[in-house]
Scaffold this active site. Structure first.
Site, short mmCIF file in Angstrom:
data_model
loop_
_atom_site.label_atom_id
_atom_site.label_comp_id
_atom_site.label_asym_id
_atom_site.label_seq_id
_atom_site.Cartn_x
_atom_site.Cartn_y
_atom_site.Cartn_z
N ASP A 103 3.12 -0.04 -8.59
CA ASP A 103 2.65 0.71 -9.75
C ASP A 103 2.48 2.19 -9.40
OD1 ASP A 103 0.50 0.15 -8.07
OD2 ASP A 103 -0.94 0.23 -9.71
N LYS A 151 -0.97 9.85 0.90
CA LYS A 151 -1.06 11.11 1.64
C LYS A 151 0.15 11.26 2.57
CE LYS A 151 -6.05 11.37 1.57
NZ LYS A 151 -7.29 11.36 2.37
N ASP A 169 0.85 -1.19 0.00
CA ASP A 169 0.00 0.00 0.00
C ASP A 169 0.89 1.24 0.00
OD1 ASP A 169 -1.86 2.03 0.48
OD2 ASP A 169 -3.06 0.76 1.80
#
Length: 104
Positions: free
Chosen positions: A42, A10, A6
């Site tokens: 990615d 932010k 992940d």
């Protein structure tokens, strides 16, 4: 292998990334000399962050035979659902491998 972690894009969430300075020390303690860690993402910003973290660490060096290959089969990496999702959404998948240096 760390495949499609992940990216926590932010800024306030970046501390939750699995690839960070403190986890790099843990990875280093777990890997034997010449052990390899291969990463895929990615997310371009996360990829740049991963490179910055590893290149600033003296315990790892880039794996010259598989540096930033785009072919998962060359790296013996299976096509995960995130790899397929990235392809479907026309996002480039970046791969990079590092080797733990031998202790002298």
């Amino acid at each position: 292998y760390v495949l499609f972690p992940d990216p926590w894009p932010k800024k306030r969430h970046a501390k939750r990334r699995i690839i960070n300075e403190s986890n790099l020390l843990k990875f280093s303690s777990l890997l034997k000399p010449k052990g390899r860690i291969t990463l895929a993402t990615d997310d371009e910003k996360y990829f740049e962050f991963i490179k910055k973290i590893f290149f600033s660490n003296f315990q790892f060096q880039p794996c010259p035979s598989c540096f930033m290959s785009e072919d998962p089969l060359k790296l013996s990496v299976s096509k995960t659902k995130y790899f397929i999702k990235a392809k479907k959404n026309s996002r480039k998948t970046n791969y990079i491998s590092f080797i733990k240096k031998k202790v002298i």
